[in-house]
Design a protein around this motif. Structure first.
Motif, PDB file in Angstrom:
ATOM      1  N   THR A  59       0.910  -1.122  -0.044  1.00  0.00           N
ATOM      2  CA  THR A  59      -0.014   0.079  -0.089  1.00  0.00           C
ATOM      3  C   THR A  59       0.936   1.046  -0.121  1.00  0.00           C
ATOM      4  OG1 THR A  59      -1.757  -1.325   1.160  1.00  0.00           O
ATOM      5  CG2 THR A  59      -1.955   1.090   1.179  1.00  0.00           C
ATOM      6  N   GLU A  60       0.783   1.990  -0.832  1.00  0.00           N
ATOM      7  CA  GLU A  60       1.506   3.369  -1.012  1.00  0.00           C
ATOM      8  C   GLU A  60       0.404   4.550  -1.077  1.00  0.00           C
ATOM      9  OE1 GLU A  60       4.924   3.273  -3.554  1.00  0.00           O
ATOM     10  OE2 GLU A  60       3.868   1.486  -4.475  1.00  0.00           O
ATOM     11  N   THR A  61       0.799   5.538  -0.512  1.00  0.00           N
ATOM     12  CA  THR A  61       0.077   6.926  -0.731  1.00  0.00           C
ATOM     13  C   THR A  61       0.914   8.011  -0.687  1.00  0.00           C
ATOM     14  OG1 THR A  61      -0.066   7.350   1.567  1.00  0.00           O
ATOM     15  CG2 THR A  61      -1.911   6.028   0.514  1.00  0.00           C
ATOM     16  N   SER A  62       0.661   8.963  -1.866  1.00  0.00           N
ATOM     17  CA  SER A  62       1.468  10.231  -1.854  1.00  0.00           C
ATOM     18  C   SER A  62       0.370  11.348  -1.910  1.00  0.00           C
ATOM     19  CB  SER A  62       2.182  10.305  -3.004  1.00  0.00           C
ATOM     20  OG  SER A  62       2.736  11.596  -3.350  1.00  0.00           O
ATOM     21  N   GLU A  63       0.827  12.303  -0.888  1.00  0.00           N
ATOM     22  CA  GLU A  63      -0.127  13.622  -0.669  1.00  0.00           C
ATOM     23  C   GLU A  63       0.740  14.654  -1.472  1.00  0.00           C
ATOM     24  OE1 GLU A  63      -1.424  14.514   3.091  1.00  0.00           O
ATOM     25  OE2 GLU A  63      -2.255  12.410   3.486  1.00  0.00           O
ATOM     26  N   PHE A  64       0.180  15.513  -2.381  1.00  0.00           N
ATOM     27  CA  PHE A  64       0.849  16.360  -2.990  1.00  0.00           C
ATOM     28  C   PHE A  64      -0.004  17.728  -3.228  1.00  0.00           C
ATOM     29  CE2 PHE A  64      -1.076  13.850  -6.229  1.00  0.00           C
ATOM     30  CZ  PHE A  64      -1.614  14.562  -6.977  1.00  0.00           C
ATOM     31  N   GLN A  65       0.637  18.873  -3.534  1.00  0.00           N
ATOM     32  CA  GLN A  65      -0.003  20.169  -3.831  1.00  0.00           C
ATOM     33  C   GLN A  65       0.258  20.423  -5.138  1.00  0.00           C
ATOM     34  OE1 GLN A  65       0.882  23.392  -1.351  1.00  0.00           O
ATOM     35  NE2 GLN A  65      -0.686  24.754  -2.144  1.00  0.00           N
ATOM     36  N   MET A  66      -0.563  21.103  -5.949  1.00  0.00           N
ATOM     37  CA  MET A  66      -0.324  21.549  -7.408  1.00  0.00           C
ATOM     38  C   MET A  66      -0.026  22.942  -7.168  1.00  0.00           C
ATOM     39  SD  MET A  66      -0.352  19.082  -9.460  1.00  0.00           S
ATOM     40  CE  MET A  66      -0.176  20.189 -10.832  1.00  0.00           C
ATOM     41  N   ALA A  67       1.063  23.448  -7.851  1.00  0.00           N
ATOM     42  CA  ALA A  67       1.572  24.738  -7.981  1.00  0.00           C
ATOM     43  C   ALA A  67       1.795  24.911  -9.539  1.00  0.00           C
ATOM     44  CB  ALA A  67       2.974  24.935  -7.351  1.00  0.00           C
ATOM     45  N   SER A  68       0.885  25.719 -10.117  1.00  0.00           N
ATOM     46  CA  SER A  68       0.644  25.707 -11.601  1.00  0.00           C
ATOM     47  C   SER A  68       0.673  24.293 -12.172  1.00  0.00           C
ATOM     48  CB  SER A  68       2.009  26.541 -12.053  1.00  0.00           C
ATOM     49  OG  SER A  68       1.666  26.897 -13.486  1.00  0.00           O
ATOM     50  N   ASP A  69       1.533  23.994 -12.738  1.00  0.00           N
ATOM     51  CA  ASP A  69       1.794  22.759 -13.756  1.00  0.00           C
ATOM     52  C   ASP A  69       2.518  21.454 -12.802  1.00  0.00           C
ATOM     53  OD1 ASP A  69       3.878  23.843 -14.527  1.00  0.00           O
ATOM     54  OD2 ASP A  69       3.787  23.137 -16.587  1.00  0.00           O
ATOM     55  N   LEU A  70       3.109  22.011 -11.562  1.00  0.00           N
ATOM     56  CA  LEU A  70       4.116  21.133 -10.830  1.00  0.00           C
ATOM     57  C   LEU A  70       3.701  20.661  -9.719  1.00  0.00           C
ATOM     58  CD1 LEU A  70       7.161  20.388 -10.510  1.00  0.00           C
ATOM     59  CD2 LEU A  70       7.463  22.391  -8.949  1.00  0.00           C
ATOM     60  N   VAL A  71       3.793  19.222  -9.716  1.00  0.00           N
ATOM     61  CA  VAL A  71       3.312  18.215  -8.562  1.00  0.00           C
ATOM     62  C   VAL A  71       4.385  18.700  -7.334  1.00  0.00           C
ATOM     63  CG1 VAL A  71       2.963  16.036  -7.761  1.00  0.00           C
ATOM     64  CG2 VAL A  71       2.251  16.619  -9.848  1.00  0.00           C
ATOM     65  N   ARG A  72       3.825  19.265  -6.225  1.00  0.00           N
ATOM     66  CA  ARG A  72       4.815  19.491  -5.198  1.00  0.00           C
ATOM     67  C   ARG A  72       4.301  18.151  -3.927  1.00  0.00           C
ATOM     68  NH1 ARG A  72       5.318  25.749  -3.913  1.00  0.00           N
ATOM     69  NH2 ARG A  72       7.023  25.094  -3.046  1.00  0.00           N
ATOM     70  N   PRO A  73       5.227  17.305  -4.007  1.00  0.00           N
ATOM     71  CA  PRO A  73       4.691  16.099  -3.012  1.00  0.00           C
ATOM     72  C   PRO A  73       5.036  16.742  -1.544  1.00  0.00           C
ATOM     73  CG  PRO A  73       6.869  15.445  -4.014  1.00  0.00           C
ATOM     74  CD  PRO A  73       6.158  16.883  -4.689  1.00  0.00           C
ATOM     75  N   THR A  74       4.253  16.353  -0.449  1.00  0.00           N
ATOM     76  CA  THR A  74       4.457  16.557   0.830  1.00  0.00           C
ATOM     77  C   THR A  74       4.739  15.652   2.030  1.00  0.00           C
ATOM     78  OG1 THR A  74       2.027  16.752   1.235  1.00  0.00           O
ATOM     79  CG2 THR A  74       3.130  18.700   0.686  1.00  0.00           C
ATOM     80  N   LEU A  75       4.197  14.342   1.535  1.00  0.00           N
ATOM     81  CA  LEU A  75       4.445  13.150   2.357  1.00  0.00           C
ATOM     82  C   LEU A  75       3.801  11.750   1.500  1.00  0.00           C
ATOM     83  CD1 LEU A  75       4.767  11.983   5.227  1.00  0.00           C
ATOM     84  CD2 LEU A  75       2.438  12.208   5.667  1.00  0.00           C
ATOM     85  N   TYR A  76       4.885  10.883   1.739  1.00  0.00           N
ATOM     86  CA  TYR A  76       4.468   9.588   1.065  1.00  0.00           C
ATOM     87  C   TYR A  76       4.649   8.732   2.092  1.00  0.00           C
ATOM     88  CZ  TYR A  76       6.319   5.411  -1.534  1.00  0.00           C
ATOM     89  OH  TYR A  76       6.497   4.099  -1.928  1.00  0.00           O
ATOM     90  N   ARG A  77       3.975   7.502   1.959  1.00  0.00           N
ATOM     91  CA  ARG A  77       3.996   6.261   2.844  1.00  0.00           C
ATOM     92  C   ARG A  77       3.736   5.224   2.190  1.00  0.00           C
ATOM     93  NH1 ARG A  77      -0.036   9.621   5.873  1.00  0.00           N
ATOM     94  NH2 ARG A  77       0.890  10.481   7.672  1.00  0.00           N
ATOM     95  N   MET A  78       4.497   4.035   2.456  1.00  0.00           N
ATOM     96  CA  MET A  78       4.405   2.661   2.045  1.00  0.00           C
ATOM     97  C   MET A  78       4.246   1.704   2.924  1.00  0.00           C
ATOM     98  SD  MET A  78       6.221  -0.238   1.035  1.00  0.00           S
ATOM     99  CE  MET A  78       8.137  -0.064   0.414  1.00  0.00           C
TER     100      MET A  78
END
Length: 241
Positions: A70-89
């Motif tokens: 199981t994996e999750t990635s939380e991210f925020q969009m800044a224009s067209d760029l993915v900016r990840p904040t927290l990843y878990r596996m």
């Protein structure tokens, strides 16, 4: 298979139609050669405003071996760029269970990561991705018409470079149905014994339709799309070709 110039023009047209940030769930069969090993799914959720969570889960078995991830990635969009904040596996099954996480902290100017017992701290910079968020960036980049992409990815508490290029178009017949797709290849460098290809569905917001990995010419793993549901627009629910 079309020329790259023709593909680039096609991708520019796709950019008008595709919305890779549309929340969805995609279910897959997992294969190795002619043997079906299990199943998995990707799920993209919008949490609030420009914040999203991409998740992946798989359950596979081979002879007396089993593996659940199981994996999750939380991210925020800044224009067209993915900016990840927290990843878990987390992984469980045959052999030792283990976990991994990555925390991206621009305010503290660092990236902290752990894989099993290995830990690292890197200076913060962007773009940098985790093993899930770069996949979201890849879909966005293809939708924007790019044909060659490179991503610095934190994997197993180390920084690596993942390179991809668009190599053509394919019509695929899958459990989901017949799909027109964009085919990409991961560039692992000259002399690598591994090859990875993936296909993005043109008419379904560039959701991954198929992925296949080879080692020394033999199939190691393959994902085939079985079901796709978009979760915000009722006209797109339980989408079919």
């Amino acid at each position: 298979m079309r020329t790259l110039l023709t593909i680039a023009l096609l991708l520019q047209a796709l950019a008008i139609q595709a919305n890779p940030l549309l929340p969805y769930r995609a279910d897959y069969q997992v294969w190795r050669g002619d043997s079906e090993l299990g199943s998995g799914y990707y799920q993209l959720e919008r949490l609030a405003d420009d914040h999203y969570r991409l998740g992946y889960q798989s359950q596979v078995g081979w002879l007396f071996l089993s593996d659940t991830r199981t994996e999750t990635s939380e991210f925020q969009m800044a224009s067209d760029l993915v900016r990840p904040t927290l990843y878990r596996m987390k992984r469980s099954g045959t052999g030792p269970d283990f976990k991994a996480w990555i925390r991206f902290d621009p305010e503290q100017g660092r990236i902290d990561a752990q894989y099993r017992d290995a830990k690292t701290r890197l200076p913060w910079s962007e773009p940098r991705f985790d093993p899930l968020s770069y996949q979201q960036q890849l879909r966005l980049d293809v939708a924007a018409g790019r044909t060659e992409m490179s991503y610095p990815v934190i994997y197993k508490a180390k920084e690596r470079e993942y390179r991809y290029r668009v190599v053509g178009e394919d019509t695929l017949t899958l459990p989901f149905g017949t799909l027109e797709t964009i085919k990409l290849e991961r560039d692992r460098g000259e002399g690598s014994s591994r090859q990875t290809y993936l296909w993005l569905a043109k008419a379904h917001h560039l959701v991954m339709a198929r992925l296949i990995q080879y080692k020394d010419g033999d199939v190691q793993a393959e994902l085939k799309l079985t079901k796709l549901t978009f979760t915000t627009d009722p006209t797109l629910r339980a989408s079919r070709p």
